[in-house]
Design an enzyme around this catalytic site. Structure first.
Site, mmCIF file in Angstrom:
data_model
loop_
_atom_site.group_PDB
_atom_site.id
_atom_site.type_symbol
_atom_site.label_atom_id
_atom_site.label_comp_id
_atom_site.label_asym_id
_atom_site.label_seq_id
_atom_site.Cartn_x
_atom_site.Cartn_y
_atom_site.Cartn_z
ATOM 1 C CG HIS A 146 4.690 -0.587 1.074
ATOM 2 N ND1 HIS A 146 5.311 -1.750 1.444
ATOM 3 C CD2 HIS A 146 4.572 0.141 2.212
ATOM 4 C CE1 HIS A 146 5.563 -1.721 2.753
ATOM 5 N NE2 HIS A 146 5.117 -0.575 3.230
ATOM 6 N NE ARG B 278 11.197 -2.695 12.716
ATOM 7 C CZ ARG B 278 11.082 -2.103 11.545
ATOM 8 N NH1 ARG B 278 11.010 -0.776 11.481
ATOM 9 N NH2 ARG B 278 11.013 -2.794 10.424
#
Length: 645
Positions: A209, A297
């Protein structure tokens, strides 16, 4: 700046972190808080604080209009959402702007474009960003999804289209497990996001990831390099680092360019993160990364990017929201050194990482780490919110030095009053493969037993706890003598349910002899320090009947009150109890039903995650003591089995 007062529509560590930068920029800060957070750290830090509702998020931090009203009432010109709660809610963004306020973040249209994973992936394909093979269609028929999974080829990953944080996500290894996994993912997605729709994707073997930090001003965007977030447990990030180990210059350029294309495709303004799944089975390759999602965000793990770039991302957010262009061009950004972040949680690791609560009777961090925290000594970890205690961030000129600093920082962090994942983080930081940079999302799962081994307790630790319990670390000068004979005292300690009887002979203010289960341990004062068994005594903290020894990441012992010793072994092994406060989502048992060890008897929802409660033995259900929909406390009896004959 176009505003002089900033309201932070959040709580905990991120609210405190935003306030620190806002104050450095000369801004007045406004906090909002729930009933449970009336005395919270972020409330005390702010110039003004406004109560907005009850303890549950739906009663306070998710009440957009109450937050906007608080901003208007206090003269705030802008609202910073932090992460979580309303940070990626486009309706909230529009309401903020309709009230004449500045939203510190991207536009509602940008959030909507990336809010649903299936639509976002279609948009990325148009922008030339590589995506994982999968089904992202609107038809949610069970049979269709099962057929699509067959076409993609197992293993597959079911993911909530509105998801994030691992919620509504299930890995399916073979066709036989698809239906149950689909039902579970949908149920969790509905509870967490109010949307049960899912997508199905190919599961990448040995996946890593790796995400790219982007920043836009609505016209152009830059990237601030990558973070590796592969160390995950059940899709929850545990330790993050930047830059990614093994990253090549060519792949960094390719991933950075793809992330910038993604941001510019939606006219992005503010801080965002483009997450990629990377095939690490044969090294990192330019053709081996795929778009997963974009988080519109500020990320929890943003501090590692700040550490390697020297950029304060919150400052950039506030400046761009105020109308300034991007502070730096791409060519002005560079990487310096290496950084790690470890997430310290109140979690019961032996019980399967269940969220924990409790009052923090002691909390201290070593000076060499950046500790982003929203709690202080004496604060309580509430059952209503994420149980994070702190994020520990370290930086060094090389990965090896930064990792050594992380290990040292974890070893010298002191927490008492609740169970934590500190020992787990320490084991992970010391993992040989992790040390070599051999990371992938399956590392923790493969080595979970070794990583969760409880720290070894020794007689020395018991003696330290006994000394604290009897007040012998700083005894009166004559405490050891009664009629010129050594004073003998006894103390019983409980260690994870096991009793230990300790006997001490105090030979004077500077010497003791302890008997611990037949083992003799000598204790002597050496100047200002005590030595136990020839080693300097560890620090201790005592709170009521609990003693925490600050060694091996913190060892808690319970002092047994002599008047209560007869009840130590009490307990009813026939009860299935709630391991934490939560909502009884489902009951799979009824009176008279025969059950087998491992059968699911109930599902408890807590922290927006579903937890299955299993039968600990074969037996017959005698009584069901709760109903679906009940809100229960930790330890509440849910199901009783008939006593074994």
């Amino acid at each position: 700046m176009s505003f002089d007062t900033l309201l932070i529509a959040n709580r905990g560590e991120i609210a405190c972190r935003i306030m620190r930068t806002a104050r450095c920029m000369g801004l007045r800060t406004v906090a909002v808080h729930s009933d449970a957070d009336a005395d919270a750290h972020h409330v005390q830090m702010a110039d003004v604080a406004v109560h907005i509702g009850g303890s549950r998020p739906a009663e306070s931090y998710l009440k957009g209009q109450a937050i906007i009203d608080a901003a208007l009432a206090t003269g705030a010109g802008a609202i910073h959402p932090g992460y979580g709660f309303l940070s990626e809610n486009p309706d909230f963004v529009e309401a903020v702007e309709a009230a004449g306020l500045v939203f510190v973040g991207p536009s509602a249209s940008a959030i909507r474009a990336m809010g649903l994973k299936d639509a976002a992936k279609a948009l990325m394909v148009k922008a030339g960003v590589p995506v994982v093979p999968g089904y992202h269609g609107a038809d949610q028929d069970d049979a269709l999804l099962a057929r699509e999974a067959e076409k993609i080829g197992y293993p597959v990953l079911i993911k909530a289209v509105a998801g994030g944080g691992g919620k509504g996500m299930r890995l399916v290894e073979a066709p036989g497990g698809f239906a149950a996994a689909l039902a579970s993912a949908r149920s969790e997605a509905q509870a967490a996001f109010g949307n049960p729709d899912v997508l199905v994707e190919k599961f990448v073997n040995q996946p890593r990831h790796i995400e790219v930090q982007v920043f836009g001003d609505g016209t152009r965007a830059v990237h601030l390099f990558e973070r590796d977030c592969s160390l995950q447990r059940r899709h929850q990030k545990v330790i993050e680092e930047a830059p990614a180990p093994g990253m090549t210059a060519a792949l960094r350029e390719a991933m950075g360019a793809a992330a910038v294309r993604a941001a510019q495709a939606i006219g992005y303004a503010g801080a965002g993160t483009v997450e990629f799944i990377v095939d690490g089975s044969d090294g990192l390759r330019e053709d081996g990364f795929f778009f997963m999602e974009m988080n519109t965000r500020l990320q929890v793990e943003h501090p590692v990017t700040e550490a390697i770039t020297g950029v304060d991302l919150v400052e950039w957010q506030l400046r761009v929201a105020s109308g300034e262009p991007l502070p730096l061009q791409q060519q002005d950004l560079s990487i310096s050194g290496h950084a790690f972040e470890a997430r310290l949680y109140a979690e019961d690791v032996p019980a399967g990482f269940l969220p924990a609560t409790g009052r923090l009777s002691h909390l201290a961090f070593p000076p060499q780490v950046r500790a982003d925290s929203g709690v202080r000594p004496g604060d309580t970890i509430s059952p209503f919110y994420d149980p994070m205690i702190a994020k520990l961030i370290v930086h060094g000129p090389t990965r090896a030095i930064a990792l050594a600093r992380l290990r040292q920082g974890l070893a010298h962090t002191k927490v008492a009053g609740t169970v934590t994942n500190l020992a787990f983080l320490g084991a992970l930081a010391g993992h040989d493969g992790f040390g070599r940079g051999e990371v992938d999302t399956g590392l923790i799962g493969r080595d979970i037993e070794r990583l969760t081994q409880p720290p070894v307790r020794s007689a020395r630790h018991l003696v330290a706890a006994g000394m604290a319990g009897l007040g012998l670390f700083d005894p009166a000068p004559d405490a050891g003598f009664v009629l010129w004979q050594p004073l003998r005292q006894r103390i019983q300690l409980m260690d994870r349910g096991a009793p230990h009887e300790l006997v001490v002979e105090v030979a004077g203010p500077e010497a003791m002899r302890w008997d611990v289960g037949g083992e003799t341990v000598l204790v002597r004062r050496n100047g200002a320090d005590w030595q136990i068994g020839g080693q300097v005594a560890p620090e201790v903290a005592i709170d009521g009947l609990t003693v925490t020894v600050f060694e091996a990441y913190g060892l808690a012992f319970e002092i047994v009150d002599p008047l209560q010793r007869t009840g130590v072994a009490a307990g009813d092994g026939n009860l299935i109890e709630a391991p934490m406060p939560g909502l009884v989502k489902m009951l799979d048992a009824q009176a008279g039903q025969s059950v087998t060890k491992g059968d699911r008897l109930a599902v408890l929802e807590a922290m927006k995650m579903e937890h299955s409660l299993l039968a600990a033995r074969d037996g017959v259900v005698a009584e069901v003591l709760a109903s679906a929909g009940d809100q229960v406390e930790a330890g509440a009896a849910l199901i009783r089995l008939e006593a074994e004959t």
